[in-house]
Design an enzyme around this catalytic site. Structure first.
Site, mmCIF file in Angstrom:
data_model
loop_
_atom_site.group_PDB
_atom_site.id
_atom_site.type_symbol
_atom_site.label_atom_id
_atom_site.label_comp_id
_atom_site.label_asym_id
_atom_site.label_seq_id
_atom_site.Cartn_x
_atom_site.Cartn_y
_atom_site.Cartn_z
ATOM 1 N N ASP A 176 0.827 -1.206 0.000
ATOM 2 C CA ASP A 176 0.000 0.000 0.000
ATOM 3 C C ASP A 176 0.866 1.263 0.000
ATOM 4 O O ASP A 176 2.093 1.204 -0.127
ATOM 5 C CB ASP A 176 -0.947 -0.040 1.197
ATOM 6 N N GLY A 215 -2.793 4.652 -8.282
ATOM 7 C CA GLY A 215 -2.654 5.333 -9.554
ATOM 8 C C GLY A 215 -2.136 6.747 -9.459
ATOM 9 O O GLY A 215 -2.088 7.460 -10.460
ATOM 10 N N GLU A 216 -1.701 7.173 -8.265
ATOM 11 C CA GLU A 216 -1.266 8.560 -8.080
ATOM 12 C C GLU A 216 -0.089 8.927 -8.969
ATOM 13 O O GLU A 216 0.015 10.056 -9.440
ATOM 14 C CB GLU A 216 -0.876 8.787 -6.621
ATOM 15 N N ASP A 235 -9.831 3.680 -3.989
ATOM 16 C CA ASP A 235 -10.530 2.501 -3.483
ATOM 17 C C ASP A 235 -11.945 2.400 -4.039
ATOM 18 O O ASP A 235 -12.648 3.400 -4.169
ATOM 19 C CB ASP A 235 -10.624 2.556 -1.957
#
Length: 677
Positions: A176, A215-216, A235
């Site tokens: 994460d 996807g940042e 999310d």
């Protein structure tokens, strides 16, 4: 995993490539952009994840609750075997956050929570392996994980943690993005890749690597030689609006997917209860045609038979798992009527006819448009009905609201043994006022190369409804392209309460050789009552339908989080409003106005609970026409007045978009929204 404290951390998820695919309304998608060039970065050459990973992740169903423990995880492995999910292709039983203690031990090692996992993680992994399955675990590329309790992350501990995971028997790592201290994403994720490689060399344990940075940083551009899959979006939540928004963000990234490197639009919500079974079949169909990882997010211990039927559909799974490894691409998307096609290794095409709108829609394409070779006819296999037909080249259907028809079309020369495909259709409004007769016309059209014979059609309504045919319901023969059209009068009882009801259109026909075929089209009609005269708050009126990007639409409060009723007072730039609607872009709320209303007015803006990231566009639509729009508003602005003339409209739609910037954390308020009739 879910970010429990706030959704403002879900940032930009797609770049310019995706922008052309994001609809300007909740019901409309623009013409797709030209395909992008394939990425230059090579995929990891380790033989892992040659097809999209399939399995289970506990987060959507258990979060951090006490029920997430050793017995629950072992039970999921048992269910995989007992319910046939293992045989269908599901392999991974994955833990999400909250499996560890909040602090490392004196040697800097991670410590499993002894209350949840009294026998340690290795014992659970061993049990999963004993079932012929694989085991996955979670951590974050930061100092702590995403949970508010702050469990240890792997930043600065990559090699030790990777070694520990491998020694425990971990086969899959979800990594994460929380508490990353601003360290460059590519650097953080590459370090863990190298750590996993080192651990694999020392233990012989290969580990599939799932990058979860939402996807940042556009991982599709650089992560093909770093991880095996990467999240492309924020999310998902268990709502139609959330699923739809994520779908639109992931679709244009097709050129970046392939064996060993997959776009990941987040876990499956199938069976969690926030959508209908029709919507869940669409969810599963579209994830499969996008070659997405299929990670079950529902509680299989209490799942319904319908949930297992959806998750276990081997013909749909075969689309996802096709060894050619192509992600489906958009063929057309006009008006929320999507055609998405995926080339398969055997030369056939999987085709999704997907209806994002709130009413039944005819969606059509052709074998030629799909790139299939010229042929006299084609075999068309319906992957949800498990039936085969022949078609002269047309692939079309009336698709129920929020539904998907998933077929596989091939020029295999075997078409003649199958009956002709027929298309069921409907003309006329599906809005019915109690006690008033409404006219509908149905059609049965032969799409096949062979004629349809002994055609018969019926239309049935709920108990107490009157359905009367006013023209023939049978035809001796229908040549290719010809239709049986039947006129009907449908009347709902005078005391029928407003709401959605189902009519069933059924047709039977035979092939020239006598093979019988049956087609069924469920049709949703709405019993509606015109709004009262005068001015009404829209938050007090029933809506026809709603779709929301995160959680449900809320009456007289902000959107809040994903649960119903968790919003706050509507507040825009410090001003509190007592009445209105709280939504989350992208969102659509539809109202029946029955051609009896003149104006819609509201004070609109980004709710203060958004923080500093929000940007939203508000639109009012009268039937199919945009009647008013604000342009882009941010949370730095005070609420803006918005009004529209909706005279003569049968349906009014309130639409919010994300402002075109790809941000998904947009809480939007229709404050003091009212309807004048």
């Amino acid at each position: 995993m879910r970010h429990l404290l706030t959704r403002t951390t879900r940032r930009r998820v797609v770049g310019a490539l995706a922008a052309a695919f994001l609809g300007t309304t909740g019901l409309t998608a623009p013409t797709p952009a030209a395909p992008a060039e394939a990425p230059a970065a090579p995929a990891l050459d380790d033989g892992l994840a040659r097809t999209p990973p399939m399995g289970f992740n506990n987060w959507n169903s258990t979060h951090c609750r006490a029920e997430f423990n050793e017995q629950m995880v072992k039970g999921i492995a048992d269910i995989f075997v007992d319910k046939g999910l293992k045989d269908a292709g599901y392999q991974y039983v994955n833990l999400d956050d909250c499996w560890a203690l909040p602090a490392r031990d004196a040697n800097g090692k991670l410590v499993p929570d002894p209350a949840r996992f009294p026998n340690g993680i290795k014992a659970v992994a061993d049990y999963v392996h004993s079932k012929g399955l694989k085991f996955g675990i979670y951590t974050s590329a930061g100092t702590k994980t995403c949970n508010s309790a702050g469990f240890p992350g792997a930043l600065g501990h990559e090699y030790g943690d990777a070694q520990q995971f491998a020694e425990w028997g971990v086969d899959y790592l979800k990594y994460d993005n929380c508490n990353n201290q601003g360290v460059d994403a590519k650097s953080r994720y590459t370090t863990m890749r190298d750590a996993l490689r080192a651990a694999s060399r020392s233990t012989g344990r290969p580990i599939v690597y799932s990058i979860c940075e939402w996807g940042e940083n556009e991982p599709w551009e650089w992560a093909a030689d770093v991880g095996h899959l990467w999240r492309t979006t924020g999310d998902i939540s268990d709502t139609w609006g959330s699923m739809l928004s994520i779908l639109k963000q992931n679709l244009p990234l097709a050129p970046y997917a392939g064996p060993g490197h997959w776009n990941d639009p987040d876990m499956l919500e199938v069976g969690n209860g926030g959508m209908t079974d029709t919507e869940y079949r669409s969810h599963f169909s579209m994830w499969s045609i996008m070659a997405a990882p299929l990670l079950i997010g529902s509680d299989l211990r209490s799942a319904s038979d319908e949930t297992f039927d959806i998750l276990g559909n081997k013909e749909v799974i075969a689309v996802d798992q096709d060894p050619l490894g192509k992600q489906g691409s958009v063929v057309s998307s006009e008006g929320g009527r999507w055609v998405v096609a995926k080339e398969m290794r055997d030369g056939s095409r999987a085709v999704a006819l997907f209806n994002e709108t709130g009413s039944a829609q005819r969606i059509a394409t052709t074998a030629r448009a799909l790139g299939l070779p010229e042929a006299d006819a084609y075999t068309l296999r319906d992957l949800w009905q498990h039936k085969s037909y022949n078609t002269a080249g047309a692939i079309s259907a009336t698709v129920p609201a929020h539904g998907t028809i998933l077929v596989r079309v091939s020029a295999d020369g075997q078409w003649a043994k199958n009956p002709p495909a027929v298309e069921l259709g409907l003309d006329g409004s599906t809005l019915v006022e109690p006690g008033k007769p409404s006219a509908l016309t149905t059609s049965v059209t032969d799409l096949g190369r062979t004629p349809a014979t002994r055609v018969s059609v019926s239309l049935r309504g709920p108990e107490g409804w009157t359905v009367k045919a006013n023209s023939p319901t049978t035809a001796a023969i229908l040549p290719t392209g010809r239709a049986l059209r039947t006129k009907w009068t449908v009347t709902a009882p005078a005391d029928a309460p407003p709401g959605s009801y189902e009519l069933t259109l059924k047709a039977t026909h035979r092939s020239p050789s006598g093979v019988r075929a049956e087609s069924v089209l469920p049709l949703t009609v709405s019993v509606v009552v015109a709004p009262p005269s005068g001015t009404s708050h829209l938050g007090d009126l029933p809506w026809l339908s709603s779709a929301n990007g995160w959680g449900p639409v809320e009456r007289d409060t902000s959107n809040g989080e994903s649960a119903a009723g968790d919003g706050n007072p509507l507040t825009v730039n410090g001003v509190v409003y007592a009445k209105g609607l709280g939504v989350h872009a992208e969102s659509t709320v539809e109202y029946y106005t029955g051609k009896a209303c003149e104006t819609v007015t509201a004070q609109v803006g980004v709710d203060d609970e958004e923080g500093t990231e929000g940007s939203v566009t508000f639109e009012i639509w009268a039937d199919g026409t945009k009647a008013a729009s604000t342009g882009v508003l941010t949370n730095a602005q005070a609420a803006q007045p918005l009004s529209a003339d909706v005279s003569g409209a049968q349906v009014v739609r309130l639409v919010t978009t994300d402002g075109g910037d790809g941000i998904t954390s947009d809480h939007a308020d229709w404050a003091e929204a009212s309807l004048g009739c």
